[in-house]
Write a protein that holds these residues in place. Structure first.
Motif, mmCIF file in Angstrom:
data_model
loop_
_atom_site.group_PDB
_atom_site.id
_atom_site.type_symbol
_atom_site.label_atom_id
_atom_site.label_comp_id
_atom_site.label_asym_id
_atom_site.label_seq_id
_atom_site.Cartn_x
_atom_site.Cartn_y
_atom_site.Cartn_z
ATOM 1 N N LEU A 15 8.324 -66.976 38.236
ATOM 2 C CA LEU A 15 8.582 -68.545 38.226
ATOM 3 C C LEU A 15 7.138 -69.597 38.069
ATOM 4 C CD1 LEU A 15 10.859 -69.039 41.661
ATOM 5 C CD2 LEU A 15 11.718 -69.356 38.983
ATOM 6 N N LEU A 16 5.972 -68.936 38.673
ATOM 7 C CA LEU A 16 4.846 -69.403 38.287
ATOM 8 C C LEU A 16 4.494 -69.481 36.787
ATOM 9 C CD1 LEU A 16 2.326 -71.015 39.408
ATOM 10 C CD2 LEU A 16 1.366 -68.734 39.681
ATOM 11 N N ALA A 17 4.808 -68.356 36.156
ATOM 12 C CA ALA A 17 4.539 -68.264 34.828
ATOM 13 C C ALA A 17 5.481 -69.195 34.026
ATOM 14 C CB ALA A 17 4.773 -66.800 34.248
ATOM 15 N N GLY A 18 6.797 -69.275 34.090
ATOM 16 C CA GLY A 18 7.398 -70.230 33.676
ATOM 17 C C GLY A 18 7.173 -71.605 33.645
ATOM 18 N N PHE A 19 6.524 -71.938 35.153
ATOM 19 C CA PHE A 19 6.399 -73.373 35.264
ATOM 20 C C PHE A 19 4.963 -73.784 34.395
ATOM 21 C CE2 PHE A 19 3.215 -76.237 37.538
ATOM 22 C CZ PHE A 19 3.983 -77.438 37.634
ATOM 23 N N VAL A 20 4.062 -72.693 34.174
ATOM 24 C CA VAL A 20 2.841 -73.105 33.274
ATOM 25 C C VAL A 20 3.356 -72.937 32.074
ATOM 26 C CG1 VAL A 20 0.819 -71.623 32.547
ATOM 27 C CG2 VAL A 20 1.072 -71.793 34.998
ATOM 28 N N ILE A 21 4.187 -72.234 31.634
ATOM 29 C CA ILE A 21 4.474 -72.178 30.049
ATOM 30 C C ILE A 21 5.398 -73.465 29.801
ATOM 31 C CG2 ILE A 21 6.155 -71.393 28.252
ATOM 32 C CD1 ILE A 21 5.567 -68.565 29.602
ATOM 33 N N LEU A 22 6.140 -74.182 30.521
ATOM 34 C CA LEU A 22 6.818 -75.460 30.199
ATOM 35 C C LEU A 22 5.995 -76.574 30.337
ATOM 36 C CD1 LEU A 22 10.060 -74.771 32.480
ATOM 37 C CD2 LEU A 22 9.925 -74.753 29.950
ATOM 38 N N ASN A 23 4.706 -76.475 31.339
ATOM 39 C CA ASN A 23 3.866 -77.525 31.275
ATOM 40 C C ASN A 23 2.579 -77.308 30.833
ATOM 41 O OD1 ASN A 23 5.462 -79.164 32.922
ATOM 42 N ND2 ASN A 23 5.736 -77.417 34.413
ATOM 43 N N TRP A 24 2.508 -76.369 29.688
ATOM 44 C CA TRP A 24 1.180 -75.834 29.094
ATOM 45 C C TRP A 24 0.479 -77.204 28.627
ATOM 46 C CZ3 TRP A 24 -1.715 -72.187 29.910
ATOM 47 C CH2 TRP A 24 -2.970 -71.843 29.141
ATOM 48 N N ALA A 25 0.845 -78.108 28.114
ATOM 49 C CA ALA A 25 0.340 -79.185 27.513
ATOM 50 C C ALA A 25 -0.510 -79.927 28.739
ATOM 51 C CB ALA A 25 1.386 -80.138 26.805
ATOM 52 N N ALA A 26 0.349 -80.237 29.864
ATOM 53 C CA ALA A 26 -0.238 -80.892 31.052
ATOM 54 C C ALA A 26 -1.526 -80.148 31.632
ATOM 55 C CB ALA A 26 0.662 -80.990 32.158
ATOM 56 N N PHE A 27 -1.469 -78.741 31.378
ATOM 57 C CA PHE A 27 -2.500 -77.921 31.970
ATOM 58 C C PHE A 27 -3.685 -78.213 31.059
ATOM 59 C CE2 PHE A 27 0.646 -75.732 34.351
ATOM 60 C CZ PHE A 27 -0.061 -75.353 35.608
ATOM 61 N N LEU A 28 -3.329 -78.482 29.794
ATOM 62 C CA LEU A 28 -4.495 -78.468 28.909
ATOM 63 C C LEU A 28 -5.137 -80.052 28.799
ATOM 64 C CD1 LEU A 28 -3.487 -76.137 26.159
ATOM 65 C CD2 LEU A 28 -5.143 -75.736 27.800
ATOM 66 N N THR A 29 -4.604 -80.812 29.426
ATOM 67 C CA THR A 29 -4.972 -82.101 29.482
ATOM 68 C C THR A 29 -6.277 -82.275 30.074
ATOM 69 O OG1 THR A 29 -2.709 -83.097 29.848
ATOM 70 C CG2 THR A 29 -4.619 -84.733 30.082
ATOM 71 N N VAL A 30 -7.392 -82.929 29.353
ATOM 72 C CA VAL A 30 -8.674 -83.109 29.724
ATOM 73 C C VAL A 30 -8.850 -84.408 30.718
ATOM 74 C CG1 VAL A 30 -11.069 -83.529 29.068
ATOM 75 C CG2 VAL A 30 -9.379 -82.053 27.544
ATOM 76 N N PHE A 31 -9.798 -84.052 31.907
ATOM 77 C CA PHE A 31 -9.890 -85.051 32.808
ATOM 78 C C PHE A 31 -11.524 -85.039 32.976
ATOM 79 C CE2 PHE A 31 -5.467 -83.984 33.683
ATOM 80 C CZ PHE A 31 -4.931 -85.481 33.939
ATOM 81 N N PRO A 32 -12.003 -86.237 33.620
ATOM 82 C CA PRO A 32 -13.170 -86.155 33.959
ATOM 83 C C PRO A 32 -13.267 -85.597 35.399
ATOM 84 C CG PRO A 32 -12.608 -88.626 34.012
ATOM 85 C CD PRO A 32 -11.372 -87.346 33.682
ATOM 86 N N LEU A 33 -14.220 -84.388 35.421
ATOM 87 C CA LEU A 33 -14.395 -83.748 36.776
ATOM 88 C C LEU A 33 -15.795 -83.788 37.165
ATOM 89 C CD1 LEU A 33 -12.682 -80.490 35.478
ATOM 90 C CD2 LEU A 33 -11.576 -82.185 36.652
ATOM 91 N N MET A 48 -7.907 -75.214 37.737
ATOM 92 C CA MET A 48 -7.055 -75.056 38.947
ATOM 93 C C MET A 48 -6.300 -73.420 39.055
ATOM 94 S SD MET A 48 -8.166 -77.075 40.876
ATOM 95 C CE MET A 48 -7.122 -76.759 42.334
ATOM 96 N N LEU A 49 -5.564 -73.340 37.430
ATOM 97 C CA LEU A 49 -5.013 -71.973 37.339
ATOM 98 C C LEU A 49 -5.689 -70.838 37.617
ATOM 99 C CD1 LEU A 49 -2.178 -70.898 37.067
ATOM 100 C CD2 LEU A 49 -2.456 -71.228 34.465
ATOM 101 N N LEU A 50 -6.932 -70.734 36.736
ATOM 102 C CA LEU A 50 -7.885 -69.750 36.747
ATOM 103 C C LEU A 50 -8.331 -69.562 38.324
ATOM 104 C CD1 LEU A 50 -9.790 -70.408 33.540
ATOM 105 C CD2 LEU A 50 -8.350 -68.579 33.933
ATOM 106 N N LEU A 51 -8.739 -70.601 38.982
ATOM 107 C CA LEU A 51 -9.333 -70.461 40.505
ATOM 108 C C LEU A 51 -8.272 -69.725 41.322
ATOM 109 C CD1 LEU A 51 -11.246 -73.936 41.256
ATOM 110 C CD2 LEU A 51 -12.002 -71.471 40.743
ATOM 111 N N ALA A 52 -6.787 -70.053 41.042
ATOM 112 C CA ALA A 52 -5.839 -69.433 41.749
ATOM 113 C C ALA A 52 -5.745 -67.972 41.403
ATOM 114 C CB ALA A 52 -4.594 -70.210 41.674
ATOM 115 N N ALA A 53 -5.951 -67.780 40.215
ATOM 116 C CA ALA A 53 -5.739 -66.329 39.809
ATOM 117 C C ALA A 53 -7.099 -65.621 40.317
ATOM 118 C CB ALA A 53 -5.703 -66.103 38.288
ATOM 119 N N LEU A 54 -8.241 -66.247 40.516
ATOM 120 C CA LEU A 54 -9.596 -65.555 40.682
ATOM 121 C C LEU A 54 -9.275 -65.147 42.312
ATOM 122 C CD1 LEU A 54 -12.251 -67.194 38.847
ATOM 123 C CD2 LEU A 54 -11.447 -64.765 38.862
ATOM 124 N N LEU A 55 -8.467 -66.133 43.197
ATOM 125 C CA LEU A 55 -8.091 -65.693 44.379
ATOM 126 C C LEU A 55 -7.234 -64.756 44.819
ATOM 127 C CD1 LEU A 55 -8.836 -69.493 45.866
ATOM 128 C CD2 LEU A 55 -10.236 -67.538 46.253
#
Length: 158
Positions: A15-33, A48-55
């Motif tokens: 389900l998480l993989a499906g969510f990431v695939i469906l919202n890939w464009a939003a995951f790649l949106t650049v924000f000031p951090l 955030m996805l990479l941090l969750a995977a690292l944990l």
């Protein structure tokens, strides 16, 4: 129970993989951090996805390690239990063997005592029979006292 948990985790990962695939464009949106000292632009969703995977990765590895070590410990315990069971069976067998030998020895001893007592009784009865068959005026045998005594005191002590 464990299979159900594994299946649920796999379903959650799918389900998480499906969510990431469906919202890939939003995951790649650049924000000031903000990093506290400076600001950088980057894809917040991907970070955030990479941090969750690292944990999640080390947690999964630790869970697998704990599971495998418990399985190994359970296997060793099962082997020890099997060895102890065999040892107990051998001890029980030796106790039965010792009991059987003791009973055989005691039975043999009682049989020998029985034969000895029968022989003594037979001899005493033969002496009494000889005495009864002797004529009334005939002299008594030399061992008359032994015939009359019948070793009652000795037999009562046995």
């Amino acid at each position: 129970m464990i299979r159900v948990v594994v299946l649920l985790l796999l379903l959650l990962a799918a389900l998480l993989a499906g969510f990431v695939i469906l919202n890939w464009a939003a995951f790649l949106t650049v924000f000031p951090l903000s990093l506290g000292v400076t600001e950088v632009d980057g894809p917040l969703g991907l970070i955030m996805l990479l941090l969750a995977a690292l944990l999640a990765g080390p947690s999964l590895v630790y869970a697998i390690y704990v599971r495998q070590s418990s399985l190994l410990r359970a296997g060793r315990t099962a082997e020890e239990m099997q060895e102890l069971r065999k040892l107990a069976e051998r001890a029980e067998t030796s106790r039965y063997t010792a009991l059987r030998e003791f009973m055989a020895a005691e039975t043999q001893k009682l049989s020998e005592q029985n034969h000895q007592l029968r022989a003594e009784l037979r001899a005493d009865l033969e002496k009494l029979a000889a005495r009864l068959e002797a004529p009334a005026g005939a002299p008594a045998p030399a061992d008359e006292e032994e015939v009359l005594d019948l070793d009652l005191n000795e037999r009562e002590s046995n």
